[in-house]
Design an enzyme around this catalytic site. Structure first.
Site, PDB file in Angstrom:
ATOM      1  N   CYS A 214      -0.271  -0.898  22.002  1.00  0.00           N
ATOM      2  CA  CYS A 214      -1.667  -1.286  22.175  1.00  0.00           C
ATOM      3  C   CYS A 214      -2.487  -0.898  20.948  1.00  0.00           C
ATOM      4  CB  CYS A 214      -2.233  -0.620  23.416  1.00  0.00           C
ATOM      5  SG  CYS A 214      -3.981  -0.985  23.672  1.00  0.00           S
ATOM      6  N   CYS A 217      -5.197   1.951  22.262  1.00  0.00           N
ATOM      7  CA  CYS A 217      -4.850   3.288  22.751  1.00  0.00           C
ATOM      8  C   CYS A 217      -3.432   3.741  22.376  1.00  0.00           C
ATOM      9  CB  CYS A 217      -5.033   3.369  24.264  1.00  0.00           C
ATOM     10  SG  CYS A 217      -3.758   2.524  25.202  1.00  0.00           S
ATOM     11  N   CYS A 239      -4.993   1.266  28.964  1.00  0.00           N
ATOM     12  CA  CYS A 239      -6.432   1.102  28.788  1.00  0.00           C
ATOM     13  C   CYS A 239      -6.931  -0.242  29.292  1.00  0.00           C
ATOM     14  CB  CYS A 239      -6.815   1.290  27.316  1.00  0.00           C
ATOM     15  SG  CYS A 239      -6.352  -0.087  26.260  1.00  0.00           S
ATOM     16  N   ASP A 368      13.588  -6.322  -1.593  1.00  0.00           N
ATOM     17  CA  ASP A 368      14.365  -5.586  -0.594  1.00  0.00           C
ATOM     18  C   ASP A 368      15.021  -6.563   0.382  1.00  0.00           C
ATOM     19  OD1 ASP A 368      15.386  -3.730   1.124  1.00  0.00           O
ATOM     20  OD2 ASP A 368      13.453  -3.060   1.914  1.00  0.00           O
TER      21      ASP A 368
END
Lengths: 463, 256
Positions: A214, A217, A239, A368
């Protein structure tokens, strides 16, 4: 050295023509670099003369397809977009495209700017071009060695969006929790698009998912439907954060393998039934972004339909090219999420497939190559009759295939792309499709090779 | 090698897997299967406890700042101590990049976040204002792995070895722990921390086999492992070593 706009534009055009003549492809970066050196404010000056303003399309995947679809719709409505369609999406490429589309005095021959913009360039592009609309498709960890971490990238994009004027708008992919969380502090109006079809998606997330927690939160998001990567219908059990309500929705999706999909799309103004000739759910999202953009720019439903119908494949995004009695299906596959979607689509093509997988590690691909270990090649191995690993990092690709379960008899290492293609033709049958899965510069190499053989037009002429 | 079993604990696979670090687990699994060693992989994530006796090999990959904070918090209590205990008892462990940083004494990020580690390795890490990005080649100094290792590094953290710490090897090309003292990684008993992505183990099969051997020796009497055909692995490593040595270096500003 500072010169007038017309001198800078003329120089840029000459350099572009020259680099095409010399076979450096569209050569869009170098001329742009020179123009910016000669006259740093050139892009602002030209862009400000576009009567229809500018639209920027950014995100990790789908920029090119989305902007090409939207360009088709704009043309269908009679507008002339100034468009950087060859994937030249840094400030230099945008500058070169603007110069190329201008007359001698730097007045653009077009009504509206439509630019795909590299994610890391977006803040600078917003500042320079003051767009009326920004479309954000998705954010994945593509080329993290160039961009730094996803987190700091999204913070920078957010800061860029904050600089948008109040009269402009942002169109965001609601299915991507990271993208959907952006633009919170911007005064621009926000709109969302997403897939609402009930029967699409799977339960549970794949490991290639990048943004599963999230944004407000930190709790692990819960997905009621999962499309690909970290895309889906999500909510936060802690949340209560929810996926935003969607303005432009695919209410029914019928996927038809590499042939594309049939869609019902609902917008604030219309219900559309569209046939999309591009494979996979990711292209459904690209179409939704283009439809949303078109409607917000004031286009009619029949412009949208005509644009989709007349769509010609963006370079390397699922082209079919006839070669030596076979068909070469050329798919740009440049990061784990994109690759996994391609593999999923190939799963509908049956078994026993001839495959060329070309991995390059040039700057534009990302130096990479670790990301190949995030791709589910374990699902590709059983689909392949053989895989020819090619590109500048052919041994790495071959090694990945070995550990994905491909036995030595079905695995060939051939770094040279031409020889790899020859071997694939030799080992496939008349009438068969050869699948070429290629990273960004490997796609360019393949296109150049096909142009040289004479089976495909140069890509800057192609659409 | 019928009758033998290797139990892998993959720590935070969904949070700590950046740049394909899961390739290390894939490599361990395959190289066991090819030798007829039974192998299990257990994913352990936030809030799940560990019994040190349950696993022979631990793996933790790299992660982004946000994920690192969550993991740091989760490791701070009994769980971190369980990982330490397992290594003290002879289990082997590989930690890459962000995972390596969290197993040291602390990681002080460039933005000022203070992340205490579990002190398995005697190393301290401080974030810098530039990132060390690029291909890297290392002379491995660990007994039984006299080989050159090759990979790709991408980190802002500068890691300093404490007086007790032994490095994994010496940097031939690239930056390594801190770009200054020429060391790369850290070894403690059968635990290795390293900055090498790539993934590390596929192209460095001798290191992979070192882990397998050390893990098995915890439970079985064993001199060495039966060999495998590593032609492809070695070819990929040699090719990577070759162009890494030829490469010019550039240093990238953090975040541009």
């Amino acid at each position: 050295m500072k010169v007038s706009l017309s001198v800078a534009v003329a120089t840029g055009k000459i350099l572009t023509a020259l680099s095409r003549r010399l076979g450096f492809g569209a050569g869009s970066n170098f001329p742009g670099k020179v123009i910016l050196r000669m006259r740093p404010e050139a892009p602002e000056e030209i862009a400000s003369r576009l009567t229809g303003g500018c639209v920027l399309v950014s995100g990790t995947n789908g920029k090119t397809t989305t902007s090409n679809l939207l360009a088709g719709m704009l043309r269908a409505s009679g507008l002339q977009p100034v468009h950087n369609k060859v994937g030249a999406n840094l400030m230099t490429g945008i500058t070169a495209s603007l110069a190329q589309a201008s007359d001698r005095r730097g007045k653009p021959r077009g009504d509206i700017g439509l630019f795909e913009v590299d994610e890391a360039t977006l803040p600078a592009a917003i500042k320079r071009l003051t767009p009326r609309m920004v479309i954000l498709t998705n954010l994945f960890r593509d080329q993290l060695d160039r961009y730094g971490e996803l987190e700091s990238l999204s913070r920078k994009i957010d800061a860029g969006l904050k600089g948008l004027s109040g009269g402009s708008c942002i169109l965001l992919n609601a299915d991507d929790p990271l993208v959907a969380s952006l633009g919170g502090e911007s005064t621009a109006r926000k709109y969302f698009y997403g897939i609402e079809s009930e029967d699409i998606g799977e339960i549970g997330l794949r490991h290639a998912a990048d943004s599963k927690n999230c944004r407000s939160c930190g709790e692990k998001l819960s997905f009621s439907a999962h499309f690909f990567g970290h895309m889906g219908k999500y909510s936060c059990p802690n949340c209560g954060l929810e996926r935003p309500a969607v303005d432009f929705a695919a209410t029914r999706v019928e996927l038809k393998g590499t042939a594309g999909s049939r869609l019902d799309i609902s917008t604030p103004l219309w219900n559309l039934a569209l046939n999309l000739g591009l494979p996979g759910l990711y292209n459904v999202q690209n179409l939704l972004a283009a439809v949303g953009g078109a409607e917000l720019l004031g286009l009619d439903d029949h412009n949208i339909e005509a644009g989709v119908e007349g769509y010609s494949t963006a370079f390397g995004r699922g082209e079919r090219i006839p070669i030596a009695g076979r068909t070469l299906f050329l798919v740009l596959s440049k990061n784990p999420t994109g690759f996994n979607e391609v593999i999923r689509t190939l799963g509908t093509e049956g078994r026993d497939l001839p495959i060329v997988a070309a991995l390059n590690d040039r700057i534009a691909d990302g130096r990479d190559v670790s990301w190949i270990w995030d791709v589910d090649f374990e699902e590709l191995a059983p689909l392949a009759r053989f895989i020819i690993a090619s590109g500048t990092r052919a041994p790495d690709m071959a090694l990945r295939m070995k550990y994905a379960g491909l036995d030595a008899a079905r695995l060939t290492v051939e770094g040279n792309l031409k020889k790899a293609l020859d071997k694939a033709i030799e080992r496939s049958h008349e009438g068969e499709t050869i699948y070429a899965l290629t990273t960004y510069t490997a796609t360019l190499d393949m296109r150049r090779l096909l142009t040289k053989i004479g089976v495909a037009a140069g890509y800057w002429e192609a659409n | 090698m019928p009758g033998m079993q290797l139990r892998i604990c993959h720590l935070y696979p969904e949070l700590m897997n950046i740049y394909g670090d899961r390739g290390n687990v894939i490599t361990m699994v395959k190289r066991c299967i090819w030798r007829d060693i039974a192998v299990t992989v257990t994913d352990i994530t936030l809030g799940e406890a560990i019994d040190p006796a349950d696993f022979d090999f631990f793996f933790i990959g790299g992660g982004q700042d946000r994920e690192q904070i969550l993991v740091c918090d989760d490791l701070s209590g009994d769980k971190g101590q369980a990982v330490r205990q397992a290594v003290e008892d002879g289990a082997s462990l590989l930690a890459i990049c962000g995972g390596y940083q969290l197993l040291g004494k602390y990681f002080l990020t460039y933005t000022g976040e203070d992340l205490p580690g579990i002190s398995l390795f005697d190393v301290k890490t401080v974030g810098g204002d530039t990132r060390f990005i690029g291909n890297i080649a290392v002379d491995c100094e660990v007994d039984g792995i006299r080989a050159q290792l090759v990979g790709f590094e991408n980190h802002s953290g500068r890691t300093r070895l404490g007086p007790e710490a032994r490095p994994l090897g010496r940097v031939i090309k690239g930056y390594g722990n801190n770009g200054e003292d020429g060391t790369e990684g850290c070894v403690y008993k059968s635990a290795v921390g390293s900055y090498l992505h790539g993934s590390l183990l596929p192209k460095n099969p001798r290191l992979a086999d070192w882990f397998i051997l050390r893990s098995l020796r915890r439970k079985y009497e064993l001199e060495e492992l039966p060999g495998l055909d590593d032609a492809l692995e070695n070819a990929a490593r040699d090719a990577a070593l070759q162009f890494t040595m030829k490469e010019k270096r550039f240093r990238k500003r953090f975040g541009r």
